[in-house]
Design a protein around this motif. Structure first.
Motif, PDB file in Angstrom:
ATOM      1  N   GLU A 163       0.882  11.055   0.259  1.00 37.58           N
ATOM      2  CA  GLU A 163       2.101  11.765  -0.110  1.00 37.58           C
ATOM      3  C   GLU A 163       2.703  11.149  -1.368  1.00 37.58           C
ATOM      4  OE1 GLU A 163       2.980  14.457   1.408  1.00 37.58           O
ATOM      5  OE2 GLU A 163       1.487  14.292   3.012  1.00 37.58           O
ATOM      6  N   LYS A 164       3.747  11.778  -1.868  1.00 39.40           N
ATOM      7  CA  LYS A 164       4.436  11.279  -3.061  1.00 39.40           C
ATOM      8  C   LYS A 164       5.031   9.897  -2.820  1.00 39.40           C
ATOM      9  CE  LYS A 164       8.006  12.615  -6.401  1.00 39.40           C
ATOM     10  NZ  LYS A 164       8.937  13.691  -6.818  1.00 39.40           N
ATOM     11  N   ILE A 165       5.501   9.644  -1.591  1.00 37.10           N
ATOM     12  CA  ILE A 165       6.082   8.352  -1.226  1.00 37.10           C
ATOM     13  C   ILE A 165       5.146   7.652  -0.255  1.00 37.10           C
ATOM     14  CG2 ILE A 165       8.027   7.182  -0.110  1.00 37.10           C
ATOM     15  CD1 ILE A 165       9.821   9.420  -1.031  1.00 37.10           C
ATOM     16  N   ARG A 166       4.863   6.389  -0.535  1.00 38.19           N
ATOM     17  CA  ARG A 166       4.036   5.566   0.355  1.00 38.19           C
ATOM     18  C   ARG A 166       4.850   4.364   0.818  1.00 38.19           C
ATOM     19  NH1 ARG A 166      -1.570   4.648   1.113  1.00 38.19           N
ATOM     20  NH2 ARG A 166      -1.982   2.581   1.996  1.00 38.19           N
ATOM     21  N   ILE A 167       4.909   4.153   2.119  1.00 36.97           N
ATOM     22  CA  ILE A 167       5.646   3.023   2.686  1.00 36.97           C
ATOM     23  C   ILE A 167       4.678   1.866   2.925  1.00 36.97           C
ATOM     24  CG2 ILE A 167       7.073   2.237   4.605  1.00 36.97           C
ATOM     25  CD1 ILE A 167       7.919   5.126   5.052  1.00 36.97           C
ATOM     26  N   ILE A 168       5.012   0.687   2.406  1.00 36.91           N
ATOM     27  CA  ILE A 168       4.198  -0.497   2.653  1.00 36.91           C
ATOM     28  C   ILE A 168       5.046  -1.537   3.370  1.00 36.91           C
ATOM     29  CG2 ILE A 168       2.676  -0.098   0.689  1.00 36.91           C
ATOM     30  CD1 ILE A 168       4.197  -2.214  -0.863  1.00 36.91           C
ATOM     31  N   THR A 169       4.411  -2.291   4.270  1.00 36.79           N
ATOM     32  CA  THR A 169       5.113  -3.314   5.043  1.00 36.79           C
ATOM     33  C   THR A 169       4.536  -4.683   4.741  1.00 36.79           C
ATOM     34  OG1 THR A 169       3.590  -2.918   6.902  1.00 36.79           O
ATOM     35  CG2 THR A 169       5.683  -1.711   6.908  1.00 36.79           C
ATOM     36  N   ASN A 170       5.356  -5.686   4.943  1.00 26.82           N
ATOM     37  CA  ASN A 170       4.959  -7.063   4.650  1.00 26.82           C
ATOM     38  C   ASN A 170       4.171  -7.630   5.830  1.00 26.82           C
ATOM     39  OD1 ASN A 170       4.683  -9.567   3.535  1.00 26.82           O
ATOM     40  ND2 ASN A 170       6.836 -10.143   3.678  1.00 26.82           N
ATOM     41  N   ASP A 171       2.900  -7.212   5.939  1.00 26.82           N
ATOM     42  CA  ASP A 171       2.033  -7.703   7.004  1.00 26.82           C
ATOM     43  C   ASP A 171       0.750  -8.271   6.397  1.00 26.82           C
ATOM     44  OD1 ASP A 171       0.534  -5.481   6.253  1.00 26.82           O
ATOM     45  OD2 ASP A 171       1.318  -4.243   7.866  1.00 26.82           O
ATOM     46  N   LYS A 172      -0.135  -8.763   7.266  1.00 24.73           N
ATOM     47  CA  LYS A 172      -1.350  -9.438   6.797  1.00 24.73           C
ATOM     48  C   LYS A 172      -2.218  -8.515   5.940  1.00 24.73           C
ATOM     49  CE  LYS A 172      -1.748 -12.696  10.652  1.00 24.73           C
ATOM     50  NZ  LYS A 172      -2.610 -13.156  11.774  1.00 24.73           N
ATOM     51  N   GLU A 173      -2.375  -7.256   6.393  1.00 26.32           N
ATOM     52  CA  GLU A 173      -3.225  -6.321   5.656  1.00 26.32           C
ATOM     53  C   GLU A 173      -2.675  -6.062   4.261  1.00 26.32           C
ATOM     54  OE1 GLU A 173      -5.054  -1.785   6.063  1.00 26.32           O
ATOM     55  OE2 GLU A 173      -3.791  -2.623   7.644  1.00 26.32           O
ATOM     56  N   THR A 174      -1.376  -5.823   4.161  1.00 27.41           N
ATOM     57  CA  THR A 174      -0.757  -5.547   2.865  1.00 27.41           C
ATOM     58  C   THR A 174      -0.770  -6.773   1.976  1.00 27.41           C
ATOM     59  OG1 THR A 174       0.686  -3.895   3.892  1.00 27.41           O
ATOM     60  CG2 THR A 174       1.333  -4.705   1.732  1.00 27.41           C
ATOM     61  N   GLN A 175      -0.583  -7.960   2.546  1.00 31.34           N
ATOM     62  CA  GLN A 175      -0.546  -9.197   1.767  1.00 31.34           C
ATOM     63  C   GLN A 175      -1.867  -9.492   1.069  1.00 31.34           C
ATOM     64  OE1 GLN A 175       0.669 -12.084   4.653  1.00 31.34           O
ATOM     65  NE2 GLN A 175       2.773 -11.314   4.765  1.00 31.34           N
ATOM     66  N   SER A 176      -2.967  -8.906   1.561  1.00 28.00           N
ATOM     67  CA  SER A 176      -4.277  -9.139   0.955  1.00 28.00           C
ATOM     68  C   SER A 176      -4.578  -8.189  -0.194  1.00 28.00           C
ATOM     69  CB  SER A 176      -5.366  -9.005   2.024  1.00 28.00           C
ATOM     70  OG  SER A 176      -5.427  -7.672   2.518  1.00 28.00           O
ATOM     71  N   ILE A 177      -3.695  -7.201  -0.437  1.00 26.45           N
ATOM     72  CA  ILE A 177      -3.901  -6.212  -1.503  1.00 26.45           C
ATOM     73  C   ILE A 177      -3.154  -6.647  -2.755  1.00 26.45           C
ATOM     74  CG2 ILE A 177      -3.589  -3.797  -2.163  1.00 26.45           C
ATOM     75  CD1 ILE A 177      -3.546  -3.169   0.882  1.00 26.45           C
ATOM     76  N   GLU A 178      -3.852  -6.752  -3.869  1.00 26.81           N
ATOM     77  CA  GLU A 178      -3.236  -7.273  -5.089  1.00 26.81           C
ATOM     78  C   GLU A 178      -2.451  -6.214  -5.857  1.00 26.81           C
ATOM     79  OE1 GLU A 178      -4.501 -10.111  -8.901  1.00 26.81           O
ATOM     80  OE2 GLU A 178      -5.994  -9.424  -7.457  1.00 26.81           O
ATOM     81  N   THR A 179      -2.959  -4.966  -5.902  1.00 25.01           N
ATOM     82  CA  THR A 179      -2.309  -3.909  -6.688  1.00 25.01           C
ATOM     83  C   THR A 179      -2.361  -2.573  -5.951  1.00 25.01           C
ATOM     84  OG1 THR A 179      -4.362  -3.343  -7.863  1.00 25.01           O
ATOM     85  CG2 THR A 179      -2.921  -5.005  -8.880  1.00 25.01           C
ATOM     86  N   PHE A 180      -1.495  -1.656  -6.402  1.00 25.81           N
ATOM     87  CA  PHE A 180      -1.515  -0.266  -5.937  1.00 25.81           C
ATOM     88  C   PHE A 180      -1.571   0.656  -7.159  1.00 25.81           C
ATOM     89  CE2 PHE A 180       0.372  -2.266  -2.207  1.00 25.81           C
ATOM     90  CZ  PHE A 180      -0.237  -1.589  -1.175  1.00 25.81           C
ATOM     91  N   SER A 181      -2.264   1.794  -7.016  1.00 28.93           N
ATOM     92  CA  SER A 181      -2.332   2.803  -8.074  1.00 28.93           C
ATOM     93  C   SER A 181      -2.071   4.178  -7.457  1.00 28.93           C
ATOM     94  CB  SER A 181      -3.701   2.810  -8.762  1.00 28.93           C
ATOM     95  OG  SER A 181      -4.021   1.537  -9.280  1.00 28.93           O
ATOM     96  N   CYS A 182      -1.469   5.072  -8.246  1.00 27.79           N
ATOM     97  CA  CYS A 182      -1.174   6.430  -7.778  1.00 27.79           C
ATOM     98  C   CYS A 182      -1.831   7.438  -8.719  1.00 27.79           C
ATOM     99  CB  CYS A 182       0.337   6.645  -7.723  1.00 27.79           C
ATOM    100  SG  CYS A 182       0.820   8.378  -7.498  1.00 27.79           S
TER     101      CYS A 182
END
Length: 267
Positions: A163-182
């Motif tokens: 979707e146009k908006i993506r929600i990310i949370t401060n958890d282990k999986e997210t902490q391992s991701i360096e960048t995001f692209s849209c």
């Protein structure tokens, strides 16, 4: 017999409805070229193309040569053999329903043509950034460019529909991701953002957690070792008191004579 007749008529009615409702959606870019080819095989003697019931192009073999109407003059071409219609330099005014009549018969298929703009270069905004989560907003001007779809890429991974908006949370999986692209995409174009840093990224989070787990036992061992050293030091400083406490029947000879032993029994 009556039931059989009704069944046969129902089949004919259903066939007529399905054949008359065949509409194909087509998207073209502003300034681009439209090309529509009818589903027709055989010899063609007459062709008439209409946009929203207004004449676009007409050819009748036995009566007249090719004729183009109104705004379609000088930018339209009609193929007499295949019935294919070509219109150059398309604009939003050329959007609508196109129908074709061949050999005095209106073909059942129609074309719902939409002239749209290319998507703009999107950007990603963080809103709001808090300790537990944040929203990634993929923003770009979509006026005149619809329908637009959105995709997201995490690090060097694959594009995934979203979707146009993506929600990310401060958890282990997210902490391992360096960048995001849209990426924004419509039927005629697509554009993507440069990778943006992940606000929750942690380098080697697994190693960090391992150090935290090991730190407790190590600190406990250091505390015990420190206490042991303090006890030994105090015992050394108070060795005489400790000796008297442990062995009160032994006394130290301090009269200056040579003895093999420092202590003697007291009778």
């Amino acid at each position: 017999m009556e039931k059989l007749t009704r069944c046969f008529m129902s089949v004919l009615l259903l066939s007529a409805v399905l054949s008359s409702g065949l509409t194909e959606e087509k998207f073209f870019g502003e300034g681009g070229t439209l090309e529509l080819g009818p589903y027709f095989s055989g010899k063609i003697d007459t062709v008439i193309w209409k946009l929203n019931n207004n004449l676009v192009a007409e050819w009748v073999k036995s009566i007249s040569d090719l004729t183009y109407y109104d705004v379609f003059v000088n930018r339209t071409n009609l193929d007499k053999i295949t019935g294919t219609l070509e219109i150059r330099n398309m604009s939003s005014a050329d959007s609508g329903e196109y129908r074709v009549e061949i050999n005095n018969k209106v073909l059942p298929e129609s074309y719902n043509v939409k002239v749209i703009k290319e998507v703009t270069q999107p950007v990603v905004f963080l809103q709001p950034l808090v300790s537990k989560q944040c929203n990634l907003l993929c923003e770009g001007n979509t006026e005149g460019a619809e329908p637009v779809t959105y995709s997201w890429k995490m690090g060097e991974g694959e594009w995934m529909d979203g979707e146009k908006i993506r929600i990310i949370t401060n958890d282990k999986e997210t902490q391992s991701i360096e960048t995001f692209s849209c990426r924004m995409k419509n039927p005629i174009s697509e554009k993507q953002t440069d990778p943006i840093p992940n606000p929750f990224y942690r380098e080697n989070p697994a190693d960090s957690e391992l150090w935290i787990k090991l730190l407790g036992p190590v600190m406990g061992s250091l505390v015990i070792l420190s206490l042991l050293c303090v006890v030994v030091f105090l015992m050394w400083r108070k060795r005489e008191s400790v000796r008297k406490l442990i062995c009160p029947f032994l006394i130290r000879k301090d009269d200056g004579e040579d003895y093999d032993d420092d202590y003697e029994n007291v009778t």
